[in-house]
Design a protein around this motif. Structure first.
Motif, PDB file in Angstrom:
ATOM      1  N   UNK A  27       0.858  -1.180   0.000  1.00 34.07           N
ATOM      2  CA  UNK A  27       0.000   0.000   0.000  1.00 34.07           C
ATOM      3  C   UNK A  27       0.892   1.228   0.000  1.00 34.07           C
ATOM      4  N   UNK A  28       0.930   1.935  -1.111  1.00 34.03           N
ATOM      5  CA  UNK A  28       1.740   3.139  -1.232  1.00 34.03           C
ATOM      6  C   UNK A  28       0.842   4.366  -1.208  1.00 34.03           C
ATOM      7  N   UNK A  29       1.455   5.536  -1.045  1.00 34.76           N
ATOM      8  CA  UNK A  29       0.691   6.773  -1.046  1.00 34.76           C
ATOM      9  C   UNK A  29       1.407   7.841  -0.264  1.00 34.76           C
ATOM     10  N   UNK A  30       1.011   9.092  -0.430  1.00 30.98           N
ATOM     11  CA  UNK A  30       1.678  10.198   0.253  1.00 30.98           C
ATOM     12  C   UNK A  30       1.392  10.218   1.751  1.00 30.98           C
ATOM     13  N   UNK A 154      -5.867  10.372  -1.506  1.00 29.58           N
ATOM     14  CA  UNK A 154      -6.757  11.190  -0.681  1.00 29.58           C
ATOM     15  C   UNK A 154      -6.580  12.650  -1.070  1.00 29.58           C
ATOM     16  N   UNK A 155      -7.660  13.396  -1.076  1.00 28.17           N
ATOM     17  CA  UNK A 155      -7.578  14.809  -1.423  1.00 28.17           C
ATOM     18  C   UNK A 155      -6.604  15.538  -0.492  1.00 28.17           C
ATOM     19  N   UNK A 156      -5.847  16.480  -1.069  1.00 28.93           N
ATOM     20  CA  UNK A 156      -4.788  17.159  -0.325  1.00 28.93           C
ATOM     21  C   UNK A 156      -5.321  17.883   0.911  1.00 28.93           C
ATOM     22  N   UNK A 157      -6.469  18.517   0.795  1.00 31.20           N
ATOM     23  CA  UNK A 157      -7.011  19.257   1.942  1.00 31.20           C
ATOM     24  C   UNK A 157      -7.276  18.317   3.110  1.00 31.20           C
ATOM     25  N   UNK A 158      -7.831  17.167   2.819  1.00 33.55           N
ATOM     26  CA  UNK A 158      -8.112  16.187   3.865  1.00 33.55           C
ATOM     27  C   UNK A 158      -6.813  15.635   4.452  1.00 33.55           C
ATOM     28  N   UNK A 159      -5.859  15.320   3.590  1.00 29.51           N
ATOM     29  CA  UNK A 159      -4.553  14.821   4.052  1.00 29.51           C
ATOM     30  C   UNK A 159      -3.888  15.835   4.974  1.00 29.51           C
ATOM     31  N   UNK A 160      -3.916  17.099   4.570  1.00 24.08           N
ATOM     32  CA  UNK A 160      -3.264  18.130   5.370  1.00 24.08           C
ATOM     33  C   UNK A 160      -3.886  18.226   6.764  1.00 24.08           C
ATOM     34  N   UNK A 161      -5.194  18.120   6.837  1.00 18.78           N
ATOM     35  CA  UNK A 161      -5.854  18.156   8.135  1.00 18.78           C
ATOM     36  C   UNK A 161      -5.445  16.993   9.012  1.00 18.78           C
ATOM     37  N   UNK A 162      -5.391  15.801   8.440  1.00 18.01           N
ATOM     38  CA  UNK A 162      -4.967  14.620   9.199  1.00 18.01           C
ATOM     39  C   UNK A 162      -3.510  14.754   9.640  1.00 18.01           C
ATOM     40  N   UNK A 181       4.637  20.374   7.355  1.00 17.39           N
ATOM     41  CA  UNK A 181       3.864  19.910   6.199  1.00 17.39           C
ATOM     42  C   UNK A 181       4.358  20.610   4.923  1.00 17.39           C
ATOM     43  N   UNK A 182       4.548  21.923   5.006  1.00 17.47           N
ATOM     44  CA  UNK A 182       4.959  22.690   3.828  1.00 17.47           C
ATOM     45  C   UNK A 182       6.382  22.359   3.392  1.00 17.47           C
ATOM     46  N   UNK A 183       7.283  22.187   4.369  1.00 15.56           N
ATOM     47  CA  UNK A 183       8.699  22.009   4.049  1.00 15.56           C
ATOM     48  C   UNK A 183       9.088  20.564   3.778  1.00 15.56           C
ATOM     49  N   UNK A 184       8.364  19.616   4.378  1.00 19.54           N
ATOM     50  CA  UNK A 184       8.774  18.202   4.287  1.00 19.54           C
ATOM     51  C   UNK A 184       7.694  17.307   3.683  1.00 19.54           C
ATOM     52  N   UNK A 185       6.508  17.314   4.282  1.00 22.92           N
ATOM     53  CA  UNK A 185       5.465  16.385   3.830  1.00 22.92           C
ATOM     54  C   UNK A 185       5.029  16.653   2.393  1.00 22.92           C
ATOM     55  N   UNK A 186       4.821  17.925   2.034  1.00 20.07           N
ATOM     56  CA  UNK A 186       4.333  18.227   0.685  1.00 20.07           C
ATOM     57  C   UNK A 186       5.357  17.911  -0.403  1.00 20.07           C
ATOM     58  N   UNK A 187       6.640  18.272  -0.248  1.00 22.20           N
ATOM     59  CA  UNK A 187       7.620  17.857  -1.258  1.00 22.20           C
ATOM     60  C   UNK A 187       7.695  16.336  -1.410  1.00 22.20           C
ATOM     61  N   UNK A 188       7.634  15.611  -0.272  1.00 20.74           N
ATOM     62  CA  UNK A 188       7.636  14.151  -0.341  1.00 20.74           C
ATOM     63  C   UNK A 188       6.392  13.643  -1.060  1.00 20.74           C
ATOM     64  N   UNK A 189       5.247  14.277  -0.796  1.00 17.15           N
ATOM     65  CA  UNK A 189       3.997  13.862  -1.444  1.00 17.15           C
ATOM     66  C   UNK A 189       4.082  14.007  -2.955  1.00 17.15           C
ATOM     67  N   UNK A 190       4.719  15.072  -3.432  1.00 18.51           N
ATOM     68  CA  UNK A 190       4.842  15.261  -4.881  1.00 18.51           C
ATOM     69  C   UNK A 190       5.698  14.161  -5.502  1.00 18.51           C
ATOM     70  N   UNK A 191       6.760  13.770  -4.802  1.00 21.04           N
ATOM     71  CA  UNK A 191       7.596  12.661  -5.278  1.00 21.04           C
ATOM     72  C   UNK A 191       6.794  11.367  -5.354  1.00 21.04           C
ATOM     73  N   UNK A 192       6.000  11.129  -4.331  1.00 20.83           N
ATOM     74  CA  UNK A 192       5.223   9.883  -4.241  1.00 20.83           C
ATOM     75  C   UNK A 192       4.105   9.864  -5.278  1.00 20.83           C
TER      76      UNK A 192
END
Length: 213
Positions: A27-30, A154-162, A181-192
Motif C-alpha cells: 500500500x503506497x501513497x503520500x 486522498x484529497x490534499x485538503x483532507x490529508x493536510x488536516x490529518x 507539512x509545507x517544508x517536508x510532507x508536501x515535497x515528499x507527497x509530490x515525489x510519491x
C-alpha cells in the motif's frame, strides 16, 4: 461495491491463487493518505493469517540522520534504509517456515525499534505500507517483490488536516506542524504522487474520511 469491499475482494483473490504460499500486498501513497488505516482494516478482516509490516520501521535513527545532516528532512526517501527494507521483503518472500522479525517505528519517541513485529509462518498475507514502495533508485526492487501494489489516494485538503492533527498529537505546535507539512510532507507527497502509474490499483480514500493513525 464500496471501495473497501473492492479492496477486500482483491486481497481475497490474491490469496486464492494456487501458487500463493504467501502474498505480499503493498500500500503506497503520500503522507497522511490513510495507508496505515487501510492496512489495519484489511488485517482485521483476515485475522490470524495477516500481518502489517510498515516501511516506517526502516527510518534511520536520529543519531545517524544527524551524522548525515538529514535530520531536518526526516521522512524524505534518503532518510530510510531502503536496502534493508528490500532485504526484509526478500526474506519474507523466501523464509516462510520460521519467524522473520521486522522493525517498528514508534512515533512516541520518533525512533525505529528492531525486532518488534514477528511475521509468523501462518501469516499468509503480509500487508506492507509506506510512502516509497513504488519509487525508483534504491527503492526500485520493492515493486518486483510485491504481488500487488495499491496507491492510496486522498484529497490534499483532507490529508493536510490529518497530518496537522497527527503532528500536533505528537508534540508539535500548530505553527510547527504547518511548517513541517509545507517544508517536508508536501515535497515528499509530490515525489510519491509521481509513482502512481506503477500501481496495480488506486484506492480512493477520500469518501471514507477515516482519520489515519
Amino acid at each position: 461495491m464500496t471501495e473497501f469491499n473492492e479492496a477486500l475482494a482483491r486481497a481475497k483473490a490474491l490469496l486464492s491463487r494456487e501458487d500463493a504460499e504467501r502474498v505480499i500486498l503493498g500500500l503506497a501513497g503520500p503522507p497522511g493518505s490513510g495507508k496505515s488505516t487501510l492496512a489495519a482494516r484489511l488485517a482485521v478482516e483476515f485475522g490470524d493469517t495477516a500481518i502489517v509490516v510498515p516501511m516506517d520501521g526502516f527510518h534511520l535513527a536520529d543519531v545517524e540522520l544527524a551524522r548525515l545532516d538529514r535530520r531536518q528532512r526526516k521522512g524524505a526517501p534518503d532518510t530510510f534504509d531502503a536496502h534493508g527494507f528490500v532485504a526484509l521483503l526478500r526474506r519474507l518472500r523466501e523464509e516462510t517456515n520460521h519467524i522473520v522479525y521486522a522493525p517498528f517505528f514508534d512515533r512516541r519517541i520518533e525512533e525505529p525499534i528492531a525486532g518488534a513485529i514477528p511475521v509468523l509462518p501462518e501469516h499468509r498475507l503480509v500487508i506492507v505500507e509506506g510512502n516509497y514502495l513504488l519509487c525508483e533508485g534504491a527503492w526500485s526492487p520493492v515493486r518486483h517483490l510485491l504481488d500487488e501494489a495499491w496507491f492510496v489516494q486522498t484529497e490534499a485538503v483532507l490529508r493536510h488536516g490529518w497530518l496537522r492533527d497527527r503532528h500536533i498529537s505528537f508534540g508539535r505546535t500548530p505553527a510547527d506542524a504547518q511548517a513541517w507539512i509545507a517544508a517536508t510532507d508536501d515535497p515528499n507527497a509530490r515525489t510519491i504522487e509521481a509513482t502512481l502509474p506503477h500501481a496495480d490499483w488506486v484506492f480512493d480514500n477520500t469518501p471514507l474520511e477515516v482519520d489515519p493513525q
